[in-house]
Design an enzyme around this catalytic site. Structure first.
Site, mmCIF file in Angstrom:
data_model
loop_
_atom_site.group_PDB
_atom_site.id
_atom_site.type_symbol
_atom_site.label_atom_id
_atom_site.label_comp_id
_atom_site.label_asym_id
_atom_site.label_seq_id
_atom_site.Cartn_x
_atom_site.Cartn_y
_atom_site.Cartn_z
ATOM 1 N N ARG A 43 0.831 -1.202 0.000
ATOM 2 C CA ARG A 43 0.000 0.000 0.000
ATOM 3 C C ARG A 43 0.868 1.255 0.000
ATOM 4 O O ARG A 43 0.502 2.282 -0.597
ATOM 5 C CB ARG A 43 -0.936 -0.011 1.220
ATOM 6 C CG ARG A 43 -1.993 1.069 1.163
ATOM 7 C CD ARG A 43 -3.227 0.707 1.950
ATOM 8 N NE ARG A 43 -2.976 0.521 3.369
ATOM 9 C CZ ARG A 43 -3.877 0.026 4.231
ATOM 10 N NH1 ARG A 43 -5.069 -0.331 3.798
ATOM 11 N NH2 ARG A 43 -3.603 -0.097 5.493
ATOM 12 N N ALA A 95 9.189 -5.149 9.744
ATOM 13 C CA ALA A 95 9.109 -5.496 11.160
ATOM 14 C C ALA A 95 10.092 -6.615 11.484
ATOM 15 O O ALA A 95 10.363 -7.493 10.661
ATOM 16 C CB ALA A 95 7.687 -5.917 11.513
ATOM 17 N N GLU A 96 10.593 -6.604 12.718
ATOM 18 C CA GLU A 96 11.604 -7.566 13.131
ATOM 19 C C GLU A 96 11.078 -8.997 13.114
ATOM 20 O O GLU A 96 11.837 -9.950 12.906
ATOM 21 C CB GLU A 96 12.094 -7.247 14.549
ATOM 22 C CG GLU A 96 12.423 -5.776 14.799
ATOM 23 C CD GLU A 96 11.204 -4.979 15.226
ATOM 24 O OE1 GLU A 96 10.812 -5.060 16.408
ATOM 25 O OE2 GLU A 96 10.634 -4.286 14.355
ATOM 26 N N GLY A 154 2.108 1.238 12.607
ATOM 27 C CA GLY A 154 2.449 0.573 13.857
ATOM 28 C C GLY A 154 1.727 1.210 15.022
ATOM 29 O O GLY A 154 0.686 1.845 14.862
ATOM 30 N N SER A 155 2.304 1.073 16.194
ATOM 31 C CA SER A 155 1.645 1.544 17.418
ATOM 32 C C SER A 155 1.688 3.062 17.524
ATOM 33 O O SER A 155 2.588 3.719 16.990
ATOM 34 C CB SER A 155 2.309 0.931 18.649
ATOM 35 O OG SER A 155 3.600 1.495 18.851
ATOM 36 N N GLY A 177 4.770 5.729 16.919
ATOM 37 C CA GLY A 177 4.479 6.809 15.985
ATOM 38 C C GLY A 177 4.803 8.175 16.555
ATOM 39 O O GLY A 177 5.330 9.051 15.856
ATOM 40 N N GLU A 223 0.120 5.683 10.227
ATOM 41 C CA GLU A 223 -1.100 4.875 10.379
ATOM 42 C C GLU A 223 -0.909 4.106 11.667
ATOM 43 O O GLU A 223 -0.119 3.155 11.740
ATOM 44 C CB GLU A 223 -1.283 3.947 9.172
ATOM 45 C CG GLU A 223 -2.683 3.357 9.077
ATOM 46 C CD GLU A 223 -2.792 2.017 9.781
ATOM 47 O OE1 GLU A 223 -3.350 2.007 10.903
ATOM 48 O OE2 GLU A 223 -2.340 1.018 9.239
ATOM 49 N N ARG A 235 -10.255 -12.094 12.038
ATOM 50 C CA ARG A 235 -9.290 -12.107 10.940
ATOM 51 C C ARG A 235 -7.895 -11.909 11.504
ATOM 52 O O ARG A 235 -7.662 -11.045 12.352
ATOM 53 C CB ARG A 235 -9.629 -11.001 9.925
ATOM 54 C CG ARG A 235 -8.779 -11.011 8.677
ATOM 55 C CD ARG A 235 -9.408 -10.138 7.602
ATOM 56 N NE ARG A 235 -9.552 -8.766 8.039
ATOM 57 C CZ ARG A 235 -8.840 -7.742 7.542
ATOM 58 N NH1 ARG A 235 -7.945 -7.955 6.606
ATOM 59 N NH2 ARG A 235 -9.027 -6.523 7.958
ATOM 60 N N CYS A 281 -5.194 -3.712 12.965
ATOM 61 C CA CYS A 281 -5.429 -2.389 13.545
ATOM 62 C C CYS A 281 -6.887 -1.971 13.443
ATOM 63 O O CYS A 281 -7.328 -1.073 14.160
ATOM 64 C CB CYS A 281 -4.524 -1.353 12.891
ATOM 65 S SG CYS A 281 -4.648 -1.303 11.098
ATOM 66 N N GLU A 329 -3.821 6.452 3.191
ATOM 67 C CA GLU A 329 -3.206 5.537 2.241
ATOM 68 C C GLU A 329 -4.293 5.011 1.316
ATOM 69 O O GLU A 329 -5.473 5.037 1.649
ATOM 70 C CB GLU A 329 -2.518 4.382 2.969
ATOM 71 C CG GLU A 329 -1.337 4.832 3.808
ATOM 72 C CD GLU A 329 -0.624 3.675 4.473
ATOM 73 O OE1 GLU A 329 0.597 3.798 4.698
ATOM 74 O OE2 GLU A 329 -1.276 2.655 4.791
#
Length: 484
Positions: free
Chosen positions: A160, A177-178, A231-232, A236, A253, A281, A287, A462
């Site tokens: 996206r 992401a890790e 992310g969180s 952010g 986001e 899901r 999120c 987005e």
């Protein structure tokens, strides 16, 4: 697997990290190590930024049609390799294989959409009161874009962002992401396979111990002109602060606290089906997952009974690679402990466990699909994102009360409402303080529509036209001294 990669992808080449360090990528369903992945250093990230900047110098001059050809090649490459990428995604993320393959198709849709939308990045001719001048606005790419992606949709969220950036004429440095770097590296392998020019796409995974340093570097690096993060909210905020010194454009986001409101007039089975999709899901790890399920008093008992029955008959947890399992593990031990803590807190404050409510005896990172009734605002899950297979139901009486509860949060990403009252559907949709509202529908995300939240759930949109404009600058040009 042909697309399985573990090295960094910088300027069209695969390489080890500059200090040769690696980190383990685990399968959350089994706890087994999948691969040792190269652990990017600050030097590697700077090299990626320089490669992207060098590529941008020529890529920004390409036409929208030329960029569309590149995006279409990536789209086709994703679709042709959907099963293999889905398998990689399933193994490192844990989501059921059907959902994993579906996410790859979802990712491809963004390259299809933005390949076309890039050709509609129209400028503007502004009428002037002076006969000797013309006022024109044109759209230009903003430059190198740093993209930091989440583990819960490791290729969907990447696509996206990256599809819009490339369509605009930007080049990208992707920090996955890790927990889920292999999917992003498989994406890079697709780009290599279909002939994406060197430097346009760069992927630099790193371990959890290095993520704060490298995230800060992407925020402060002058070569990077835009940072896009999913992310969180907590992370952010930190990135937002770190981007200030370079006055960097930023798109965030962030987290949600989605209400799912069921009114007395709702069609019961439609509401139950919607709640199942909105909650379970990706095992509740999205999120936009419903976090607070608000049910009006007149339909409350019937809804709880029907939802419990649907959960019992349709949900089966287990390794997502095994057919029939539709509830995978939580992503890591920290997330599992958080879900357990939220349920324990809710029970200690009076919540009733209708079903589930514990970790299965088999162990691992699984948590039983759980249904709680009697939820109240005194419980931590009222304000904290659950990110797990736990439904908490709140009872309300009036429409005004439902709207007040729904908006009683500093988050504002997604909200849902179920009603057969036409007037009510519009009235409540307008009253909800959320960037996304689903009316009798819980699966709202699509490449054609804007995605983004209100309040502490983020900045910018987005997808859709807004997603393309995020990566573009508007330049105003005044032509003077003209003889008409």
């Amino acid at each position: 697997m042909a697309l399985l990669r573990t090295q960094l992808y910088i300027d069209g080449h695969w390489r080890q990290s500059s200090d040769q360090a690696t980190f383990d990528v685990l399968n959350p369903a089994t706890g087994q190590v999948l691969q040792a992945c190269s652990d990017a250093t600050a030097e590697d990230v700077r090299d990626a930024c320089e490669a992207a900047a060098n590529a941008f110098a020529s890529f920004k001059k390409t036409t929208a049609k030329e960029r569309m050809v590149i995006l279409n090649k990536i789209r086709d490459g994703l679709l042709e390799n959907k099963k293999e990428i889905g398998q990689i995604l399933c193994q490192e993320n844990g989501k059921p294989i059907g959902e994993a393959e579906g996410e790859v198709g979802f990712a491809a849709s963004f390259f299809d959409w933005f390949g076309q939308e890039g050709r509609r990045a129209y400028g503007q001719v502004i009428p002037t009161v002076n006969g000797d001048r013309q006022l024109v606005c044109v759209k230009q790419p903003c430059g190198v874009a740093a993209i930091i992606t989440p583990w819960n949709f490791p290729i969907g969220m990447l696509a996206r962002k990256a599809a819009a950036a490339l369509a605009a004429g930007c080049t990208v440095v992707i920090k996955p992401a890790e927990d889920t770097p292999l999917t992003a590296l498989a994406f890079a392998a697709v780009c290599e396979r279909v002939g994406v020019p060197h430097g346009l796409v760069n992927v630099v995974p790193c371990s959890r111990s290095r993520v704060a340093q490298l995230g800060r570097l992407l925020c402060t690096e002058p070569l990077v002109r835009l940072l896009s993060f999913t992310g969180s909210t907590e992370v952010g905020r930190l990135l937002y602060r770190d981007c200030a010194d370079t006055v960097k454009r930023i798109h965030l986001e962030l987290g949600g606290n989605a209400p799912f409101v069921v009114f007395d007039s709702a069609e019961l089975q439609t509401a139950v089906t919607g709640a199942m999709a909105a909650k379970f899901r990706n095992t509740g790890q999205t999120c936009v997952s419903t976090n607070r399920l608000l049910v009006q008093a007149g339909i409350y008992d019937r809804f709880v009974e029907a939802l419990a029955e649907a959960m019992k008959t349709t949900l089966k947890f287990g390794d997502g690679s095994i057919a029939g399992n539709n509830q995978g593990p939580l992503i890591n031990r920290k997330q599992l402990e958080k879900v357990k803590s939220l349920v324990e807190d809710a029970v200690s404050h009076g919540a009733h466990v209708v079903m589930g409510g514990k970790q299965p005896t088999e162990g691992g990172l699984f948590y039983e699909p759980t249904l709680l009734t009697g939820a109240t605002k005194q419980m931590k899950l009222y304000t904290e994102e659950i990110f797990g297979p736990v439904v908490a139901i709140y009872k309300f009486t009036t429409e005004e009360e439902a709207v007040q509860i729904a908006n009683d949060t500093n988050k504002g990403l997604a909200g849902y409402l179920y009603t057969n009252d036409y007037q009510q559907s519009w009235r409540v949709s307008m009253a909800l303080e959320y960037g996304l509202v689903g009316v009798n529908e819980s699966l709202t995300s699509t490449c054609e529509a804007p995605f983004g939240g209100f309040k502490h759930s983020g900045i910018g949109k987005e997808g859709a036209q807004e997603g393309l404009e995020c990566f573009m600058e508007t330049k105003y040009i005044c032509f003077g001294g003209l003889k008409m």
